[in-house]
Design a protein around this motif. Structure first.
Motif, mmCIF file in Angstrom:
data_model
loop_
_atom_site.group_PDB
_atom_site.id
_atom_site.type_symbol
_atom_site.label_atom_id
_atom_site.label_comp_id
_atom_site.label_asym_id
_atom_site.label_seq_id
_atom_site.Cartn_x
_atom_site.Cartn_y
_atom_site.Cartn_z
ATOM 1 N N PHE A 367 0.881 -1.177 -0.446
ATOM 2 C CA PHE A 367 0.312 -0.151 -0.070
ATOM 3 C C PHE A 367 1.105 1.029 -0.081
ATOM 4 C CE2 PHE A 367 -2.420 -3.114 1.809
ATOM 5 C CZ PHE A 367 -3.498 -3.186 1.653
ATOM 6 N N TYR A 368 0.473 2.032 -0.976
ATOM 7 C CA TYR A 368 1.571 3.528 -0.743
ATOM 8 C C TYR A 368 0.467 4.829 0.099
ATOM 9 C CZ TYR A 368 3.299 7.166 -2.760
ATOM 10 O OH TYR A 368 4.309 9.137 -3.332
ATOM 11 N N ASP A 369 1.035 5.217 0.507
ATOM 12 C CA ASP A 369 0.216 6.345 1.423
ATOM 13 C C ASP A 369 0.354 7.167 1.140
ATOM 14 O OD1 ASP A 369 -0.610 8.095 3.753
ATOM 15 O OD2 ASP A 369 0.426 7.810 4.631
ATOM 16 N N VAL A 370 -1.015 7.819 0.203
ATOM 17 C CA VAL A 370 0.010 9.629 -0.789
ATOM 18 C C VAL A 370 -0.001 10.604 -0.298
ATOM 19 C CG1 VAL A 370 -1.723 10.963 -2.948
ATOM 20 C CG2 VAL A 370 -2.126 7.979 -2.289
ATOM 21 N N SER A 371 -0.543 11.276 1.172
ATOM 22 C CA SER A 371 -0.202 12.097 1.905
ATOM 23 C C SER A 371 0.701 11.737 2.543
ATOM 24 C CB SER A 371 -0.869 11.880 3.297
ATOM 25 O OG SER A 371 -1.512 10.573 4.231
ATOM 26 N N GLY A 372 1.670 10.911 3.320
ATOM 27 C CA GLY A 372 2.216 10.929 3.391
ATOM 28 C C GLY A 372 3.745 10.629 2.836
ATOM 29 N N LYS A 373 3.452 10.135 1.681
ATOM 30 C CA LYS A 373 4.510 9.495 0.815
ATOM 31 C C LYS A 373 5.318 8.587 0.807
ATOM 32 C CE LYS A 373 3.788 14.488 -1.796
ATOM 33 N NZ LYS A 373 4.392 15.368 -2.914
ATOM 34 N N LYS A 374 4.641 7.667 1.104
ATOM 35 C CA LYS A 374 5.824 6.553 1.757
ATOM 36 C C LYS A 374 5.162 4.748 2.075
ATOM 37 C CE LYS A 374 4.444 6.504 6.913
ATOM 38 N NZ LYS A 374 5.068 6.953 8.021
ATOM 39 N N TYR A 375 5.754 3.699 1.453
ATOM 40 C CA TYR A 375 5.496 3.038 1.422
ATOM 41 C C TYR A 375 5.071 2.165 2.656
ATOM 42 C CZ TYR A 375 6.017 2.739 -3.055
ATOM 43 O OH TYR A 375 6.155 3.447 -5.067
ATOM 44 N N ILE A 376 3.418 2.009 2.526
ATOM 45 C CA ILE A 376 3.026 0.991 3.801
ATOM 46 C C ILE A 376 3.115 -0.449 4.191
ATOM 47 C CG2 ILE A 376 1.424 1.346 6.079
ATOM 48 C CD1 ILE A 376 0.829 3.579 5.176
ATOM 49 N N PRO A 377 4.243 -1.342 4.382
ATOM 50 C CA PRO A 377 4.057 -2.954 5.014
ATOM 51 C C PRO A 377 2.384 -3.660 5.229
ATOM 52 C CG PRO A 377 5.854 -2.426 5.776
ATOM 53 C CD PRO A 377 5.058 -1.483 5.594
ATOM 54 N N ALA A 378 2.099 -4.117 4.641
ATOM 55 C CA ALA A 378 1.084 -4.337 4.871
ATOM 56 C C ALA A 378 0.680 -5.480 5.651
ATOM 57 C CB ALA A 378 -0.217 -5.740 3.749
ATOM 58 N N GLY A 379 0.256 -4.989 6.984
ATOM 59 C CA GLY A 379 1.064 -5.792 8.179
ATOM 60 C C GLY A 379 -0.153 -6.771 8.396
ATOM 61 N N SER A 380 -1.229 -6.590 8.257
ATOM 62 C CA SER A 380 -2.370 -7.985 8.340
ATOM 63 C C SER A 380 -1.736 -8.945 7.072
ATOM 64 C CB SER A 380 -3.653 -7.030 7.511
ATOM 65 O OG SER A 380 -3.537 -6.472 6.507
ATOM 66 N N ALA A 381 -1.191 -8.250 6.357
ATOM 67 C CA ALA A 381 -1.171 -9.909 5.421
ATOM 68 C C ALA A 381 -0.112 -10.064 5.784
ATOM 69 C CB ALA A 381 -0.092 -9.259 3.605
ATOM 70 N N THR A 382 -0.548 -11.902 6.942
ATOM 71 C CA THR A 382 0.600 -12.021 7.168
ATOM 72 C C THR A 382 -0.252 -13.750 7.417
ATOM 73 O OG1 THR A 382 1.449 -10.611 9.317
ATOM 74 C CG2 THR A 382 1.772 -12.937 9.224
ATOM 75 N N GLY A 383 0.987 -14.904 6.597
ATOM 76 C CA GLY A 383 0.596 -15.821 6.523
ATOM 77 C C GLY A 383 0.925 -16.619 7.834
ATOM 78 N N LEU A 384 0.566 -18.203 7.358
ATOM 79 C CA LEU A 384 0.649 -18.894 8.620
ATOM 80 C C LEU A 384 1.994 -19.337 8.892
ATOM 81 C CD1 LEU A 384 -0.410 -20.815 9.964
ATOM 82 C CD2 LEU A 384 -0.278 -22.391 8.476
ATOM 83 N N VAL A 385 2.934 -18.885 7.804
ATOM 84 C CA VAL A 385 4.649 -19.362 8.456
ATOM 85 C C VAL A 385 5.205 -18.236 8.445
ATOM 86 C CG1 VAL A 385 4.855 -21.097 6.069
ATOM 87 C CG2 VAL A 385 5.283 -18.654 5.439
ATOM 88 N N PHE A 386 4.340 -16.980 8.772
ATOM 89 C CA PHE A 386 5.153 -16.191 9.213
ATOM 90 C C PHE A 386 4.781 -15.560 10.493
ATOM 91 C CE2 PHE A 386 6.488 -15.041 4.767
ATOM 92 C CZ PHE A 386 7.468 -14.894 4.981
ATOM 93 N N GLY A 387 4.153 -16.533 10.482
ATOM 94 C CA GLY A 387 2.717 -16.834 12.121
ATOM 95 C C GLY A 387 1.540 -16.415 12.892
ATOM 96 N N SER A 388 1.068 -16.275 11.318
ATOM 97 C CA SER A 388 -0.767 -16.160 11.974
ATOM 98 C C SER A 388 -1.563 -17.004 11.040
ATOM 99 C CB SER A 388 -0.772 -14.830 11.639
ATOM 100 O OG SER A 388 -2.393 -14.352 11.816
ATOM 101 N N ALA A 389 -2.000 -17.267 12.071
ATOM 102 C CA ALA A 389 -3.548 -18.183 11.077
ATOM 103 C C ALA A 389 -4.543 -17.292 10.523
ATOM 104 C CB ALA A 389 -3.392 -19.572 11.900
ATOM 105 N N THR A 390 -4.913 -16.240 10.699
ATOM 106 C CA THR A 390 -5.845 -15.401 10.985
ATOM 107 C C THR A 390 -6.261 -14.999 9.090
ATOM 108 O OG1 THR A 390 -5.583 -14.106 13.133
ATOM 109 C CG2 THR A 390 -7.365 -13.348 11.181
ATOM 110 N N LEU A 391 -5.233 -14.484 8.716
ATOM 111 C CA LEU A 391 -5.502 -14.664 7.223
ATOM 112 C C LEU A 391 -5.972 -16.101 6.796
ATOM 113 C CD1 LEU A 391 -5.093 -13.449 4.355
ATOM 114 C CD2 LEU A 391 -2.943 -13.771 4.600
ATOM 115 N N LEU A 392 -5.534 -17.131 6.906
ATOM 116 C CA LEU A 392 -5.547 -18.511 6.225
ATOM 117 C C LEU A 392 -7.139 -18.848 6.270
ATOM 118 C CD1 LEU A 392 -5.267 -20.883 4.703
ATOM 119 C CD2 LEU A 392 -4.577 -21.821 6.672
ATOM 120 N N LYS A 393 -7.575 -17.986 7.677
ATOM 121 C CA LYS A 393 -8.844 -18.536 7.655
ATOM 122 C C LYS A 393 -9.981 -17.438 7.773
ATOM 123 C CE LYS A 393 -10.772 -16.435 11.915
ATOM 124 N NZ LYS A 393 -11.245 -15.846 12.597
ATOM 125 N N TRP A 394 -10.071 -16.172 6.951
ATOM 126 C CA TRP A 394 -10.608 -15.605 6.241
ATOM 127 C C TRP A 394 -10.635 -15.755 5.205
ATOM 128 C CZ3 TRP A 394 -14.910 -13.503 7.885
ATOM 129 C CH2 TRP A 394 -14.374 -12.424 8.940
#
Length: 464
Positions: A367-394
């Motif tokens: 994601f690109y923050d237009v107002s802040g003019k910077k890239y923001i890592p997709a913190g919610s995009a965390t897969g199972l191999v990176f420690g979260s099962a929430t994304l896989l559930k949805w």
């Protein structure tokens, strides 16, 4: 009007968005046109190409008249409280006024919270149109060789208006699943899973091809298949590369991931042919290629390169098994899916969506923050191999929704159409093919086509 008068307009992003949309459009015309025209038997080549053109044109008209806003406009039932019906579909309306064509591109965001891009609304409308158009064209591959073209035209209108816009809004337009974190980078669910399921249901409702078409199911021009497949592969650079909505690092990463996963899937398919004692065929390799393209689509900007390799390889093995072994199960065997869309798009799309929930890397900048003019890592995009099962559930919930909703809605749509228009061609036309349906054949010659009505010249009839 100069670009200086529009401080929000980024010329690079605008140019890339229109270019990406054009690449996606080329996947349908001429990509799928020539692929379908080559892979079908000679007597169905014109029919398959004609229906592809018809679908592309029909979807564009309804898209700008009302459908775009249903998928990407303001919620029809606005509310700031989480609820499925509150973020189910957008309000219909045209996208044709000067302000809508040249104004600032806006997406509704979760529960009506808008976000603005760096290019005009017309670029967004066209970019999303080519995605919408290719979806029923993919489903068309399941029913070639027997569907009534008039019924198909009506079906394309209703299916986009009822199925596609709902899935698009729920997952992309800021609806319920988007709000809960479900991810579909470029359409593994919205496009490929829905197309595979809907095509399979349509093939079941409409019924099978003639027995001889099923027994002698050989392509009439393998070179056309290769050209169409090549257009799909490179056109996919726009398919996945355009979805970050900016000409930036995330777009480039998505393009590389797309090609990497596709190459792996293609090679894995060839190896599977060798391991199982089959000859590595071009048609089989094309299936593997398509599986890779489809499987990486929901994940392209959310996974790193290793994740892209895993997505392509795993999906290729899964679909190879399904197409060559599970296809003998009664569930699949009882339905004549002409081009096996349920496998290369339905199963591959579902697998890719779930694999996104496994391999999504929170370090990938999306994601690109237009107002802040910077890239923001997709913190919610965390897969199972990176420690979260929430994304896989949805991912699972969203995928199951698309399967059930697409199947039920497609069934109802076809049954309603069937009350007014025959869903199948007449038996006579099915025996003849293109000449009966469209008046000509793909390789015209001086010799009259079998089954075609030819008026006998008077001189011949009298023996003069």
């Amino acid at each position: 009007m100069t670009s200086e008068a529009l401080p929000w307009l980024n010329q690079g992003d605008t140019a890339w968005q229109v270019t990406a949309a054009t690449l996606v459009g080329l996947m349908s015309v001429p990509g799928l046109v020539v692929l379908y025209g080559g892979v079908m038997q000679k007597r169905w080549s014109i029919n398959s190409m004609m229906l592809t053109f018809l679908t592309f044109a029909i979807v564009l008209v309804i898209w700008v008249l009302y459908a775009f806003k249903m998928g990407f406009g303001s919620p029809m039932f606005p509310s700031h409280h989480p609820g499925f019906l509150n973020a189910f579909v957008g309000s219909p309306g045209p996208s044709l006024s000067p302000a809508q064509l040249q104004g600032h591109a806006t997406l509704p965001g979760a529960y009506g919270t808008p976000s603005q891009e760096n290019f005009p609304q017309s670029a967004l409308v066209y970019f999303q149109f080519v995605f919408a158009a290719i979806t029923p064209i993919l489903s068309l591959g399941s029913v070639l060789g027997r569907v009534n073209w008039k019924a198909w035209c009506v079906y394309s209108v209703l299916w986009i208006s009822i199925v596609y816009v709902v899935d698009a809004f729920l997952i992309w337009g800021g609806g319920y699943f988007a709000h809960h974190g479900a991810l579909d980078f470029s359409g593994g669910y919205v496009i490929h899973l829905s197309a595979g399921v809907s095509g399979f249901v349509a093939a079941w409702v409409i019924g099978p091809r003639l027995q001889r078409d099923r027994e002698i199911d050989a392509p009439n021009n393998v070179a056309m298949v290769a050209v169409g497949a090549g257009l799909l592969w490179l056109g996919w650079n726009g398919f996945n590369g355009g979805d970050p909505y900016s000409a930036a690092n995330s777009a480039a990463a998505a393009v590389l991931n797309t090609n990497l996963a596709t190459a792996i899937a293609f090679l894995v398919w060839v190896v599977c042919d060798m391991v199982t004692g089959r000859k590595p065929s071009l048609l089989g390799g094309v299936n593997g290629m398509i599986v890779g393209l489809v499987a990486i689509t929901p994940a392209a900007g959310f996974v790193n390169g290793w994740g892209a390799i895993a997505c392509g390889g795993i999906a290729s093995i899964v679909v190879y098994y399904a197409m060559n072994y599970a296809s003998s199960w009664r569930f699949f065997r009882s339905v004549d899916d002409t081009l096996g869309v349920i496998y290369t798009h339905g199963i591959a799309g579902f697998a890719g969506g779930l694999l996104t929930g496994v391999f999504a890397d929170p370090g990938m900048a999306v994601f690109y923050d237009v107002s802040g003019k910077k890239y923001i890592p997709a913190g919610s995009a965390t897969g199972l191999v990176f420690g979260s099962a929430t994304l896989l559930k949805w991912q699972l919930f969203a995928g199951l929704w698309v399967i059930v909703f697409s199947a039920v809605a497609t069934y109802v749509i076809l049954k309603v159409i069937g009350l007014f228009i025959p869903l199948r061609m007449s038996d006579e036309n099915m025996e003849i093919g293109d000449v009966a349906e469209h008046g000509h054949e793909v390789y015209p010659s001086d010799i009259p086509s079998l089954g075609a009505y030819q008026e006998v010249p008077a001189a011949v009839a009298t023996g003069v």
